[in-house]
Enzyme design. Structure first.
Site, short mmCIF file in Angstrom:
data_model
loop_
_atom_site.label_atom_id
_atom_site.label_comp_id
_atom_site.label_asym_id
_atom_site.label_seq_id
_atom_site.Cartn_x
_atom_site.Cartn_y
_atom_site.Cartn_z
N GLU A 337 0.75 -1.16 0.03
CA GLU A 337 -0.08 0.07 -0.02
C GLU A 337 0.58 1.27 -0.06
O GLU A 337 0.60 1.96 0.78
CB GLU A 337 -1.08 0.11 0.99
CG GLU A 337 -1.82 -1.28 1.18
CD GLU A 337 -3.06 -1.19 2.16
OE1 GLU A 337 -2.96 -0.65 3.26
OE2 GLU A 337 -4.20 -1.80 1.88
N ASP A 411 -8.29 -9.16 4.15
CA ASP A 411 -8.08 -8.12 4.74
C ASP A 411 -9.13 -8.19 6.03
O ASP A 411 -9.93 -7.00 5.83
CB ASP A 411 -7.92 -6.77 4.31
CG ASP A 411 -7.61 -5.59 4.87
OD1 ASP A 411 -7.18 -5.97 6.27
OD2 ASP A 411 -8.03 -4.42 4.69
N GLU A 439 -12.78 -2.61 11.85
CA GLU A 439 -12.71 -1.68 10.58
C GLU A 439 -13.89 -2.39 9.68
O GLU A 439 -14.65 -1.58 8.96
CB GLU A 439 -11.53 -2.21 10.05
CG GLU A 439 -11.26 -1.36 8.63
CD GLU A 439 -9.95 -1.80 8.00
OE1 GLU A 439 -9.11 -2.19 8.36
OE2 GLU A 439 -9.76 -1.39 6.69
C1 GCV Z 1 -2.92 0.42 8.23
C2 GCV Z 1 -6.16 -2.12 5.26
C3 GCV Z 1 -6.57 -0.96 6.11
C4 GCV Z 1 -5.54 0.01 6.13
C5 GCV Z 1 -4.43 -0.76 6.97
C6 GCV Z 1 -3.95 -1.90 6.08
C7 GCV Z 1 -2.88 -2.47 6.89
O1 GCV Z 1 -5.78 -1.80 3.89
O2 GCV Z 1 -7.65 -0.43 5.40
O3 GCV Z 1 -5.98 0.94 6.84
O4 GCV Z 1 -3.44 0.33 7.02
O5 GCV Z 1 -5.16 -2.77 5.99
O6 GCV Z 1 -3.27 -3.48 7.50
O7 GCV Z 1 -1.88 -2.28 6.64
#
Ligand code: GCV
Length: 730
Positions: A337, A411, A439
């Site tokens: 990411e 995720d 989340e």
């Molecule tokens: C901290 C997902 C979440 C992100 C998170 C990522 C991760 O994509 O939406 O907010 O980033 O996982 O675990 O690194």
């Protein structure tokens, strides 16, 4: 000046008016102060209100006429304070704290190193089994006086034992024949905070960050201590204080001083500080504010094989340990990411992790290298990517490196099959990453008790080494003889007065801690403990609340993503439904995951599709691969299924989908109805707080159901049944 003028004015007034004025001032003052009620949730599961069961009260009162704690240390000071507070509160007493046994039955706490009473008892054969964190609680006579002792090899074991004793008492357990030996099954039991240095919290739904970075190190918020106390009470022994999307400033001298201040508060509670680092930290800062790259150094490269880079990390680590001698280590999100990583320099994850591990090793620090990667170049199916990147590296990591993997391959979805990495890296300690913050499970607005979900993952049999290769045996090191073991939970805490936003969010923090200490505990027993310690000791009330909690996760799966659906929520926000989301990066869209068409629904990951099923061990691989044997809870995860496919219930897929969505909604309605029956028994503020949240949850569940079914109906071309309000609780 104005104040003294007012005072002199008051003095001149007659008594009647001055009283009125004082009352007025008092009201203003009360309004100006934040409302702090006795039941605002701040005390978590440690309110220690007086027990009302006369029989057990009598037993405890007879057992404890004093508290004897031998030895000196900051941890022992905390134990004195906690045990006194707990016993006095629970018994409605004022027990003396003594340093030696006089007369009468007592609670006696100490390690053989500092306590002559423990030396006399010679419990060495038990103590050798307890390690440095374990404890023994035993009803035993000392010099003919019946006593209850808590002993351990180290003071931290005494603290865990003391919290355990208080938990037993809060749950009204008899101590007459107490004989409990307990030690954690997992070595590193950490919270991962996704807290940013500007005070915001990524995926945080309980206010701002707990860490007031701008006040540290000078000002120590009393909440830091309360946070440490809460964690210690459930056996959590480490905290990664900042977001994995790390700001490199965390490694500057300024922040190291702040980290030291936190570490000093946490240390006596047995909690080590860790940080998330940005892999590009040795680089110059970047001028692009939105970039996740750039660092705090002056180097031109962050290549892990470059000698200057290696030297930079060694010096940085040395600097940290000079301030924090028991610093825990680094958590790293790399090449994921937009975060930088070793692949930027054509190096492997192992090269990156090992460079950091080498710098940390002299101080016994560790690296937790995350496996949350999903580079589209690796495979068109996101679910397969981490496995493909990491399994070839098994055996290449230094001994102080964990690979930290989320429970599922996508995720933290409401439900996923277990990540295929578990069992597939026998030479690399795998650390399990769970998410406590909700989340994808309704943020802090929905009541979703997560212990049953975590148990489902932990109890999944991977068959990596034949039958009995459960995830819990991988995580606790038993299956592959890992040299170190760990579990992490992404925290749901924040600056909200009740810590977690939703009062029931506390149950998830509590459950994570309890399971990380002992994964064999049942979800039911954890729920029951938590309710009794937090909400009520009335058995009927406990039964009602437990019945709400126990099915709440399955209900959420049903009203959001039943039958293996996943990732169909609003983009970015991850709250409401958005099954039609189709724009932007493919593997962030909903249509990529559900693949609805006129024939059916679901992602074909079988041998005729992406072949993700082949990443599992036999017989799971075959079981998942075959439409007939694939568990229905994972059906649409692994298969593209015809709308008319007959399900176990006899309904078609379409009918089953409608049924499941509605079952989820009905469960929430039923939770509301049950909660409404508790008004008389629950503290008013808490009752109203939860009641309001449940109303929101029901509204949201209906939106999820209706949005998803209306959308999928466009493909199935079948009618949505008229839903009866009849509540079905499965
Ligand atoms: C901290 C997902 C979440 C992100 C998170 C990522 C991760 O994509 O939406 O907010 O980033 O996982 O675990 O690194």
């Amino acid at each position: 000046m104005r104040y003294s003028a007012n005072v002199s004015y008051l003095i001149g007034m007659d008594m009647k008016y001055s009283m009125q004025y004082m009352l007025f001032v008092l009201c203003i003052l009360l309004l100006a102060c934040p409302m702090v009620s006795a039941h605002d949730g701040y005390d978590l599961w440690m309110a220690y209100s007086k027990l009302d069961d006369e029989t057990i009260l009598k037993e405890y009162k007879q057992a404890f006429s004093s508290i004897v704690i031998q030895g000196q240390s900051e941890t022992l000071r905390i134990i004195r304070e906690e045990v006194k507070k707990g016993l006095d509160g629970l018994l409605g007493a004022d027990l003396p704290i003594c340093s030696t046994l006089t007369t009468g039955c007592s609670l006696v706490i100490g390690t053989p190193t500092q306590s002559n009473l423990m030396q006399k008892l010679d419990l060495s054969s038990e103590l050798v089994t307890l390690g440095h964190e374990g404890f023994l609680i035993r009803a035993i006579e000392i010099d003919g006086i019946p006593s209850v002792v808590i002993t351990a090899n180290e003071d931290i074991g005494l603290l865990y034992g003391s919290f355990h004793l208080l938990r037993l008492m809060q749950n009204g357990q008899s101590l007459r024949d107490a004989n409990i030996c307990s030690r954690p099954r997992i070595q590193y039991r950490l919270l991962n905070h996704w807290d940013n240095l500007n005070g915001s919290v990524e995926r945080g739904y309980a206010g701002r960050s707990l860490w007031k970075w701008n006040e540290l190190p000078e000002t120590i918020d009393p909440r830091y201590r309360d946070y440490a106390r809460a964690n210690a009470s459930v056996g959590i022994n480490g905290t990664v204080v900042n977001n994995v999307n790390a700001n490199p400033a965390i490694l500057t001298a300024e922040y190291i001083a702040k980290l030291k201040a936190l570490a000093d508060v946490f240390r006596p509670y047995g909690i080590k500080v860790f940080v998330s680092i940005r892999f590009s930290s040795p680089l110059r800062p970047t001028s692009d504010k939105n970039s996740r790259r750039g660092g705090i150094g002056s180097l031109e490269t962050a290549d892990p094989l470059d000698p200057d880079v290696r030297h930079w990390w060694k010096e940085k680590v040395k600097e940290i340990y000079q301030s924090i001698p028991d610093f825990g280590g680094f958590l790293v999100k790399a090449n994921s990411e937009g975060m930088p990583g070793p692949q930027d320099y054509k190096r492997t994850h192992a090269d990156g992790a090992n460079m950091l591990a080498e710098a940390l090793a002299p101080y016994s620090g560790i690296v937790m290298w995350r496996a949350f990667v999903y580079d589209p170049e690796v495979d068109p199916d996101r679910a397969k990517r981490a496995y493909k990147e990491f399994t070839p590296l098994d055996g290449q990591f230094n001994t102080n490196v964990f690979v930290q993997s989320k429970n599922g391959p996508i995720d933290f979805q409401p439900r996923e099959p277990v990540h295929p990495l578990f069992g597939a890296m026998p030479k690399t300690p795998l650390m399990l990453e769970l998410q406590i913050t909700q989340e994808y499970l309704g943020h802090s607005k929905h009541l979703v008790f997560l212990a049953p979900m975590w148990k489902e993952y932990l109890e999944f049999d991977t068959h990596a080494k034949g039958q009995g290769s459960h995830v819990y045996r991988i995580v606790d090191g038993a299956l592959h003889n890992y040299s170190m073991t760990g579990i992490a939970g992404v925290a749901n805490t924040g600056s909200d007065r009740n810590w977690c936003g939703h009062l029931f969010g506390q149950a998830n923090w509590y459950a994570f801690g309890r399971l990380s200490w002992d994964h064999s505990l049942s979800s039911e027993s954890i729920a029951e403990e938590w309710i009794r310690m937090t909400l009520s000791r009335n058995n009927d009330v406990i039964k009602t609340i437990k019945s709400m909690m126990m099915g709440s996760w399955e209900a959420c799966v049903n009203y959001m993503t039943p039958l293996g659906l996943h990732h169909i929520m609003q983009e970015g926000f991850h709250y409401g439904p958005s099954p039609d989301h189709a724009r932007g990066r493919q593997d962030w869209t909903s249509v990529y995951y559900h693949r609805a068409d006129s024939e059916g629904l679901g992602f074909n990951r079988s041998s005729t599709g992406s072949q993700a099923t082949s990443q599992y061990f036999s017989p799971n691989a075959e079981r998942f691969d075959n439409l007939k044997t694939c568990p229905e809870k994972y059906l649409l995860w692994f298969h593209h299924v015809n709308w008319d496919h007959k399900m176990e219930s006899g309904r078609t897929l379409w009918e089953e989908l409608c049924y499941k969505y509605n079952t989820g909604v009905n469960y929430v309605k039923e939770m509301r109805r049950k909660w409404d029956t508790l008004e008389k028994y629950i503290d008013k503020d808490i009752y109203l707080h939860v009641q309001k949240k449940l109303a929101t949850q029901e509204k949201d569940a209906i939106v999820w159901r209706d949005t998803c079914l209306n959308y999928f109906q466009k493909f199935s071309n079948k009618p949505v049944p008229v839903f009866s309000d009849k509540v079905i609780i499965e």
